[in-house]
Design a protein around this motif. Structure first.
Motif, PDB file in Angstrom:
ATOM      1  N   THR A  37       5.362  -8.325  -2.622  1.00 18.79           N
ATOM      2  CA  THR A  37       6.109  -9.196  -1.719  1.00 18.79           C
ATOM      3  C   THR A  37       7.596  -8.893  -1.643  1.00 18.79           C
ATOM      4  OG1 THR A  37       6.359 -10.823  -3.517  1.00 18.79           O
ATOM      5  CG2 THR A  37       4.483 -11.114  -2.020  1.00 18.79           C
ATOM      6  N   GLY A  70      -0.100 -11.552  -2.191  1.00 25.50           N
ATOM      7  CA  GLY A  70       0.707 -11.450  -0.977  1.00 25.50           C
ATOM      8  C   GLY A  70       1.327 -12.770  -0.602  1.00 25.50           C
ATOM      9  N   ASP A  71       1.776 -13.516  -1.602  1.00 28.07           N
ATOM     10  CA  ASP A  71       2.374 -14.839  -1.382  1.00 28.07           C
ATOM     11  C   ASP A  71       3.876 -14.676  -1.156  1.00 28.07           C
ATOM     12  OD1 ASP A  71       3.322 -17.420  -1.457  1.00 28.07           O
ATOM     13  OD2 ASP A  71       2.308 -17.965  -3.314  1.00 28.07           O
ATOM     14  N   ARG A  86       4.970 -13.101   9.128  1.00 30.95           N
ATOM     15  CA  ARG A  86       4.191 -13.255   7.906  1.00 30.95           C
ATOM     16  C   ARG A  86       2.807 -12.610   8.043  1.00 30.95           C
ATOM     17  NH1 ARG A  86       5.402 -17.377   3.865  1.00 30.95           N
ATOM     18  NH2 ARG A  86       7.620 -17.892   4.039  1.00 30.95           N
ATOM     19  N   ARG A  89       3.296  -8.782   7.783  1.00 33.46           N
ATOM     20  CA  ARG A  89       3.543  -8.381   6.394  1.00 33.46           C
ATOM     21  C   ARG A  89       2.264  -8.522   5.562  1.00 33.46           C
ATOM     22  NH1 ARG A  89       8.249 -10.756   3.366  1.00 33.46           N
ATOM     23  NH2 ARG A  89       8.767  -8.646   2.703  1.00 33.46           N
ATOM     24  N   SER A  90       1.468  -9.546   5.855  1.00 35.89           N
ATOM     25  CA  SER A  90       0.196  -9.732   5.153  1.00 35.89           C
ATOM     26  C   SER A  90      -0.762  -8.583   5.455  1.00 35.89           C
ATOM     27  CB  SER A  90      -0.442 -11.063   5.558  1.00 35.89           C
ATOM     28  OG  SER A  90       0.360 -12.158   5.153  1.00 35.89           O
ATOM     29  N   ARG A  91      -0.750  -8.096   6.686  1.00 36.51           N
ATOM     30  CA  ARG A  91      -1.605  -6.956   7.040  1.00 36.51           C
ATOM     31  C   ARG A  91      -1.247  -5.738   6.189  1.00 36.51           C
ATOM     32  NH1 ARG A  91      -1.182  -2.451   9.316  1.00 36.51           N
ATOM     33  NH2 ARG A  91       0.985  -2.805   9.975  1.00 36.51           N
ATOM     34  N   VAL A  93       0.112  -5.771   3.218  1.00 43.17           N
ATOM     35  CA  VAL A  93      -0.327  -6.019   1.843  1.00 43.17           C
ATOM     36  C   VAL A  93      -1.832  -5.785   1.727  1.00 43.17           C
ATOM     37  CG1 VAL A  93      -0.518  -7.736   0.011  1.00 43.17           C
ATOM     38  CG2 VAL A  93       1.559  -7.633   1.392  1.00 43.17           C
ATOM     39  N   VAL A 105      -6.567 -10.190  -1.459  1.00 42.34           N
ATOM     40  CA  VAL A 105      -5.146 -10.536  -1.418  1.00 42.34           C
ATOM     41  C   VAL A 105      -5.046 -12.040  -1.580  1.00 42.34           C
ATOM     42  CG1 VAL A 105      -3.031 -10.612  -0.035  1.00 42.34           C
ATOM     43  CG2 VAL A 105      -4.518  -8.593   0.064  1.00 42.34           C
ATOM     44  N   THR A 107      -2.906 -15.695  -1.878  1.00 41.61           N
ATOM     45  CA  THR A 107      -1.698 -16.276  -1.294  1.00 41.61           C
ATOM     46  C   THR A 107      -1.789 -17.796  -1.306  1.00 41.61           C
ATOM     47  OG1 THR A 107      -0.222 -16.210   0.633  1.00 41.61           O
ATOM     48  CG2 THR A 107      -2.580 -16.297   1.085  1.00 41.61           C
ATOM     49  N   LEU A 131      -5.821 -14.340   9.829  1.00 38.85           N
ATOM     50  CA  LEU A 131      -5.978 -13.663   8.541  1.00 38.85           C
ATOM     51  C   LEU A 131      -7.440 -13.311   8.291  1.00 38.85           C
ATOM     52  CD1 LEU A 131      -3.656 -15.852   6.277  1.00 38.85           C
ATOM     53  CD2 LEU A 131      -3.233 -13.475   6.936  1.00 38.85           C
ATOM     54  N   PHE A 142      -8.540 -12.531   2.357  1.00 39.50           N
ATOM     55  CA  PHE A 142      -7.366 -13.283   1.957  1.00 39.50           C
ATOM     56  C   PHE A 142      -7.884 -14.512   1.224  1.00 39.50           C
ATOM     57  CE2 PHE A 142      -5.468 -10.815   5.402  1.00 39.50           C
ATOM     58  CZ  PHE A 142      -4.296 -10.400   4.795  1.00 39.50           C
TER      59      PHE A 142
END
Length: 285
Positions: A37, A70-71, A86, A89-91, A93, A105, A107, A131, A142
């Protein structure tokens, strides 16, 4: 008797990453979870060379990656205008996690309100649907971490998310400390939605408002409020989590993943983690 591989959240050692990976092997863990992160592991900094070096170090240490965290903190996916960034960025991770050999992942998605009539419910549902679709197409998950709401409410919310890519990271201490939920009953409620767990312990000291607690964390603290007045994280076996019963419930619902130690407080995390590994191995012996 149940047997689960034991992992360690390497950030809990408070060491540089490569040293922390080696330390996880030294204390007797079989796997690690790491944050992606910020700093060198911020999504924007995840190069192929860095990923390869981490994968090699984990392999050389005889470990596996149990999950990637991925928090990104704050209010999770509760603020609609922030979610496009967000999600992107999560993609990144998720891609990183898959390259390290894990599908998971974890979160905090944000505090789920009491029902769908609250406008935040739909904001969270829209983000989690995206997600879920993203993870499902990539072959991953996720995993929303337990704590901001009881397990019945979390299940109700997740049951409305299509695609199968949105699951649960089960942290029993969060449930005990914040919402006074029973982790054993919670495992039965969530069942096969659980794809990762945190081994953490704690006690609730006084009633607290779950919305206020996570607002406190999201905003970096609030004047004249001390979370230590309401709950306390403890070493494993020193709090209110019944670990033999919790592990037994995980066995009952067919969970076969990692039990990953997370230690967020205390002056000597390495010693606490060593004791936690021994504690879990003794229960599973």
């Amino acid at each position: 008797m149940f047997q689960f591989p034991i992992g360690v959240m390497v950030d809990s050692f408070r060491l540089p990453l490569m040293q922390a990976i080696d330390k996880a092997a030294e204390v007797g863990a079989q796997g690690i979870q790491l944050y992606a992160t910020q700093g060198e592991l911020a999504p924007e900094n995840l190069t192929a060379a860095l990923t390869a070096s981490i994968r090699r170090r984990v392999h050389d240490a005889g470990l596996q990656v149990s999950a990637v965290c991925g928090d990104f903190g704050g209010h999770g996916f509760s603020i609609e205008k922030d979610n496009a960034l967000r999600l992107e960025r999560s993609r990144r991770v998720l891609d990183f996690a898959l390259e390290l050999g894990t599908q998971v992942v974890t979160t905090h998605i944000g505090v789920i309100p009491d029902g769908p009539e609250h406008p935040r419910w739909q904001v969270l549902a829209d983000a989690c649907t995206k997600l879920s679709d993203m993870a499902g197409r990539a072959g991953g998950y996720f995993a929303a971490e337990t704590g901001p709401e009881n397990c019945r409410l979390l299940k109700r919310f997740l049951d409305g998310i299509p695609g199968g890519g949105m699951r649960v990271n089960f942290d029993p201490a969060n449930l005990v400390m914040v919402v006074a939920d029973d982790p054993v009953a919670g495992v039965i409620t969530l069942g096969d939605a659980i794809v990762h767990t945190h081994a953490k312990d704690g006690v609730k000291l006084a009633p607290c408002d779950r919305e206020a607690v996570y607002h406190y964390f999201a905003e970096g603290g609030i004047e004249d409020v001390r979370m230590s007045d309401y709950f306390l994280e403890t070493a494993l076996g020193k709090g209110a989590v019944d670990f033999p019963a919790w592990l037994g419930a995980l066995e009952q619902v067919g969970y076969r993943g990692f039990v990953t130690i997370e230690r967020e407080v205390g002056p000597d995390p390495e010693e606490d983690i060593r004791m936690a590994v021994s504690f879990l191995k003794n229960i599973m012996a």
